[in-house]
Design a protein around this motif. Sequence first.
Motif, mmCIF file in Angstrom:
data_model
loop_
_atom_site.group_PDB
_atom_site.id
_atom_site.type_symbol
_atom_site.label_atom_id
_atom_site.label_comp_id
_atom_site.label_asym_id
_atom_site.label_seq_id
_atom_site.Cartn_x
_atom_site.Cartn_y
_atom_site.Cartn_z
ATOM 1 N N GLY A 17 -5.118 6.748 -2.037
ATOM 2 C CA GLY A 17 -3.947 7.179 -1.269
ATOM 3 C C GLY A 17 -3.876 6.470 0.077
ATOM 4 N N ALA A 18 -5.040 6.353 0.748
ATOM 5 C CA ALA A 18 -5.072 5.707 2.054
ATOM 6 C C ALA A 18 -4.672 4.239 1.939
ATOM 7 C CB ALA A 18 -6.471 5.829 2.662
ATOM 8 N N ILE A 22 -1.504 2.654 3.852
ATOM 9 C CA ILE A 22 -1.590 1.514 4.781
ATOM 10 C C ILE A 22 -0.622 0.420 4.364
ATOM 11 C CG2 ILE A 22 -3.081 -0.387 5.531
ATOM 12 C CD1 ILE A 22 -5.397 1.579 5.525
ATOM 13 N N ALA A 23 -0.619 0.126 3.037
ATOM 14 C CA ALA A 23 0.265 -0.935 2.554
ATOM 15 C C ALA A 23 1.719 -0.621 2.881
ATOM 16 C CB ALA A 23 0.086 -1.106 1.047
ATOM 17 N N VAL A 26 2.375 -0.887 6.941
ATOM 18 C CA VAL A 26 2.047 -2.117 7.670
ATOM 19 C C VAL A 26 3.156 -2.599 8.622
ATOM 20 C CG1 VAL A 26 1.726 -4.597 7.331
ATOM 21 C CG2 VAL A 26 0.257 -2.988 6.176
ATOM 22 N N PRO A 27 4.428 -2.609 8.202
ATOM 23 C CA PRO A 27 5.464 -3.127 9.112
ATOM 24 C C PRO A 27 5.570 -2.302 10.402
ATOM 25 C CG PRO A 27 6.314 -2.899 6.890
ATOM 26 C CD PRO A 27 4.980 -2.236 6.905
ATOM 27 N N LEU A 28 5.151 -1.045 10.361
ATOM 28 C CA LEU A 28 5.274 -0.182 11.534
ATOM 29 C C LEU A 28 4.095 -0.340 12.489
ATOM 30 C CD1 LEU A 28 6.339 3.042 9.596
ATOM 31 C CD2 LEU A 28 7.814 1.319 10.659
ATOM 32 N N LEU A 29 3.003 -0.942 11.995
ATOM 33 C CA LEU A 29 1.807 -1.035 12.824
ATOM 34 C C LEU A 29 1.948 -2.154 13.846
ATOM 35 C CD1 LEU A 29 -0.940 -0.618 10.074
ATOM 36 C CD2 LEU A 29 -0.036 1.114 11.638
ATOM 37 N N PRO A 30 1.334 -1.975 15.029
ATOM 38 C CA PRO A 30 1.405 -3.020 16.078
ATOM 39 C C PRO A 30 0.458 -4.164 15.769
ATOM 40 C CG PRO A 30 0.088 -1.161 16.831
ATOM 41 C CD PRO A 30 0.566 -0.805 15.464
ATOM 42 N N LEU A 31 0.796 -4.971 14.769
ATOM 43 C CA LEU A 31 -0.084 -6.066 14.366
ATOM 44 C C LEU A 31 0.529 -7.402 14.757
ATOM 45 C CD1 LEU A 31 -0.953 -4.861 10.774
ATOM 46 C CD2 LEU A 31 -2.571 -5.080 12.647
ATOM 47 N N PRO A 32 -0.318 -8.412 15.021
ATOM 48 C CA PRO A 32 0.222 -9.759 15.263
ATOM 49 C C PRO A 32 0.878 -10.281 13.985
ATOM 50 C CG PRO A 32 -2.165 -9.675 15.671
ATOM 51 C CD PRO A 32 -1.775 -8.350 15.131
ATOM 52 N N GLY A 68 -1.699 -8.449 3.368
ATOM 53 C CA GLY A 68 -2.108 -8.873 2.022
ATOM 54 C C GLY A 68 -2.167 -7.682 1.072
ATOM 55 N N ALA A 69 -2.645 -6.539 1.584
ATOM 56 C CA ALA A 69 -2.683 -5.333 0.764
ATOM 57 C C ALA A 69 -1.283 -5.013 0.288
ATOM 58 C CB ALA A 69 -3.244 -4.172 1.577
ATOM 59 N N ARG A 70 -0.316 -5.170 1.196
ATOM 60 C CA ARG A 70 1.074 -4.875 0.855
ATOM 61 C C ARG A 70 1.555 -5.796 -0.271
ATOM 62 N NH1 ARG A 70 5.361 -2.238 3.412
ATOM 63 N NH2 ARG A 70 7.384 -3.254 3.141
ATOM 64 N N THR A 71 1.319 -7.114 -0.087
ATOM 65 C CA THR A 71 1.757 -8.062 -1.116
ATOM 66 C C THR A 71 1.098 -7.771 -2.457
ATOM 67 O OG1 THR A 71 1.661 -9.664 0.665
ATOM 68 C CG2 THR A 71 2.090 -10.520 -1.543
ATOM 69 N N SER A 72 -0.255 -7.651 -2.416
ATOM 70 C CA SER A 72 -0.986 -7.493 -3.667
ATOM 71 C C SER A 72 -0.577 -6.209 -4.376
ATOM 72 C CB SER A 72 -2.485 -7.470 -3.401
ATOM 73 O OG SER A 72 -2.875 -8.690 -2.832
ATOM 74 N N LEU A 73 -0.513 -5.110 -3.614
ATOM 75 C CA LEU A 73 -0.169 -3.833 -4.238
ATOM 76 C C LEU A 73 1.271 -3.829 -4.732
ATOM 77 C CD1 LEU A 73 -1.951 -1.120 -2.114
ATOM 78 C CD2 LEU A 73 -2.311 -1.700 -4.498
ATOM 79 N N PHE A 74 2.147 -4.497 -3.971
ATOM 80 C CA PHE A 74 3.548 -4.555 -4.367
ATOM 81 C C PHE A 74 3.673 -5.236 -5.736
ATOM 82 C CE2 PHE A 74 7.524 -7.059 -4.399
ATOM 83 C CZ PHE A 74 8.428 -6.017 -4.377
#
Lengths: 616, 317
Positions: A17-18, A22-23, A26-32, A68-74
């Motif tokens: 679930g976590a 996260i995936a 991701v777009p909402l997180l303050p990441l570079p 990457g988690a987002r892409t892979s899981l998507f």
Amino acid sequence: MIARARRELLIPGIVVGAIIAIALAVPLLPLPDPTGMDVAARLSPPSALHPLGQDEYGRDVLSRILWGARTSLFVASLAAAAAAVAGTLLGLLGGYFRGLVELITLRFAEIILCFPPLLLALLVVTLMGPGAATLIVALALLYAPGFARVCFAETLAVRELDFVTAQEALGARANRILGRTILPNVAPTLLVQFSLTLAAALVLESGLSFLGLGVVPPAPSWGLMIRGARSTMEQAPWLLLWPCLALSGAVIALNVLCDRLRDAFDPHAGHVGTGWLWKRVPAQPAATAQGTEKPSLMRVDGLSIEYGAVRLVRDVSLRIAPGETLAVVGESGSGKTLTALALLGLLPSSLRLAAGTLLFTDRNGQVRDLARLDEAELRKLRGGEIAMVFQDPAASLNPVHRVGNQIAEAIRAHGALGRSAATKRAIALLRDVGLPDAQRRARAFPHELSGGQRQRALIAAAIANEPRLLIADEPTTALDVTIQAQILALFAALKTRRERLGILFVTHNLAVVAEIADRVCVMYAGEIVEEGPARELLYQPRHPYTAALIASVPEGGARRLAAIPGVVPLPSALPSGCAFAPRCRYAGLQCTAAAPPLEIIAAGRASRCIKWREIS
Amino acid sequence: MLGYVVRRICVAAGLVLIVATLVFLAIHLVPGDPAELLLSQGGVAPDPATVAELREKLGLDAPLLDQYVNYLAALLHGNLGSSLIDDHSVAAEIALRLPRTLELIAAAAVLAILLGLPAGTLAALHAGSLADRLASAAAGIALSIPVFVVGTVAILLFAQKLRWVPAGGYVPFERDALGHLLVLAMPAGTIALGLAAVIFRMTRTSVLEVAARDYVRAARARGIAPGRIVLNHILRNALLPVVTVLALHLGSLLGGTVLVEYVFNWPGLSGYLVRAVELRDYPEVTGIVLVISILFVLLNLAVDLTYAVLDPRVRHV
């Protein structure tokens, strides 16, 4: 059990679930920016600003891992979902309509399964060119057949169930039955299949991306990151580590979730122990008061068998003299088979010998307590001095070995006979038990023999080492009536031919008892309720249960059969007082007050009924 | 027995024909003009002259049925066509590389069996013990980690840090036997790890199941020694399903070595395949897919026949 399964689901469930959360977030997180390069800072080790370091183009690794988690899981979940929908539909239709629909849907699925999976994916990539869309198509095509197969099998099983037939009879339409009735029933299996597929798709997606044939750079993907880090692994090994950990971690979490899901949906998947192989010290049952008399062959005193805290067999005492046949009679669940197994130390490992002595006088006149022998000593007696014939001859022979070899094996386990001498003896034994053409039958596999022939072969194996006690556990129950008579005749012949052979004959069939037994013990709900010489007991029963059993035997003259009302009580829920009282037509108030003792009512006869005088 | 063998062989032959047909049809099943499809790069329409040239080279102008008949006839002669890039014979290239892939798979299978079979048997015989639970957990993890991750980490560890073995490449056996085995060790070990976990799990489940059967209890009742019961009664029966699963996995390894060969630069069939896919060299790809799929079918045939030898009941089905 179910609560435990739920608890075990919790941790992998939370982890998966976590990862999904996260995936999604991701777009909402303050990441570079995961694709933002900073070539001057390439291969920088972890720092405060870039906690996992920077890659070969100076991109932030943490950001790339999460994106990457987002892409892979998507890609993986879209592919798994597409495969699930297509496969389920094919499977449902094929399983429900059968015939031509089955041919088209299922055979198609099976042909796809003919190809090694990665190859098929590569074929699709060749045709469509690399990219996320190609990946989804390829993976969906790859995994749909798996769903179709699982769903087909489950649908077939469910559609035969009564409630589906009932709905059809009520005129429900196919789509309603499929959607409302069958689908919910196959859903658990499909859920397991879905998480399996998700894990497999994740692995395959990253594998293809790793080869450079999957997700197209610069999009972040775990497979691509590992590919990129390979060239710089000497200078920056951590770059390799992060995506490897992320990918492996995600797959492990998914697989653990799968295993737990499967356990939760399939509560039957318990194990049967093999502890007996290594058990050297026998569990010490509580000793019971022993008489000083030496048993002439076998004497059981106060035998009790427990499953957890439940007593399945209570305080059973038996005597068998040389040349005597003792029949133990009772319905299923009376504890008669357990008693027989306990004599040879063959109880299932979940059961415990709680109390009792099992005294046996061996060939040398030495008295041994079978309950206190260790496995190695018991083994020497088993098949040697004490032999056993089981209920189901088909299941008791090893299907992959020739019948003669199995008998010869038993002979060689107890003597110094060589292979060819043992085989010769096995053939002689098969002739002894009345198998025509024994020479040829010895070379047959069990499935090539009939039920009666198999039981003859098992009896041959049992008497191979001249046992002094033969235990037969319902040896005729699994056979046709005419064959039953033949096997009984064989036992009768054994009795006359080996006049010192003691037989413990376990059966639920009183007609059999009349033919073969010298003495009889009647068991009910784990204890002996009546005991006596066969003729006397059958003609003058002194316990209502025995009387009821006799009345229920079909006889030529009887006008109608008297069935015993009710069922044997569960050992965990025995009634207070006499266990038979709830089914007994003689039962009165005093019967439920206290458990009746086994009362000696005449020489060699005993009854566990306080009203035995009223029964005649 | 003979009837069974003949039937199985006929089924296998039928499957080979179906596979060949599907591989032939694959390019026609995708919507759009096949030649254009193969030449398009990122949605840019290819040059019409090149498309025409490719069409002719692949014989795509002839009627579909003619193409199919020609294709099958060529197959029967062992002709798999030639590369679009350099005109090399696809069959010759496969003949050169296939043995190397098979060697890799065979080495991995031997390692995996040596590890997985005894471990799975012991775990089942001590089911529930600490060692059993640790081994089962280890197998679960080994099953989950993708092969290319194992391979890449192995290179980092054994080739770069410890410098025990070369990072990859190929040394022909006849030139340097020891060197050959050294470069073989890592890729074979990488494949073996996951395969051993599969064998471990399957063996463990199967042994537990057979140990609970009536005939095992009956053998105990005859006083047969425990060691003999395990070998002759339990394992003899428990290994049948393991053989099937192993064969299925070896079959999927025929295609699944792609990643490992790529990681270790092993010049087998798969490296060739990856390059062919990258360059979209269609005859090469179909040739390899076809050969591997046929091997897959033959492997399944071999398993069915082995089964008939191991389990006397099957011969009568």
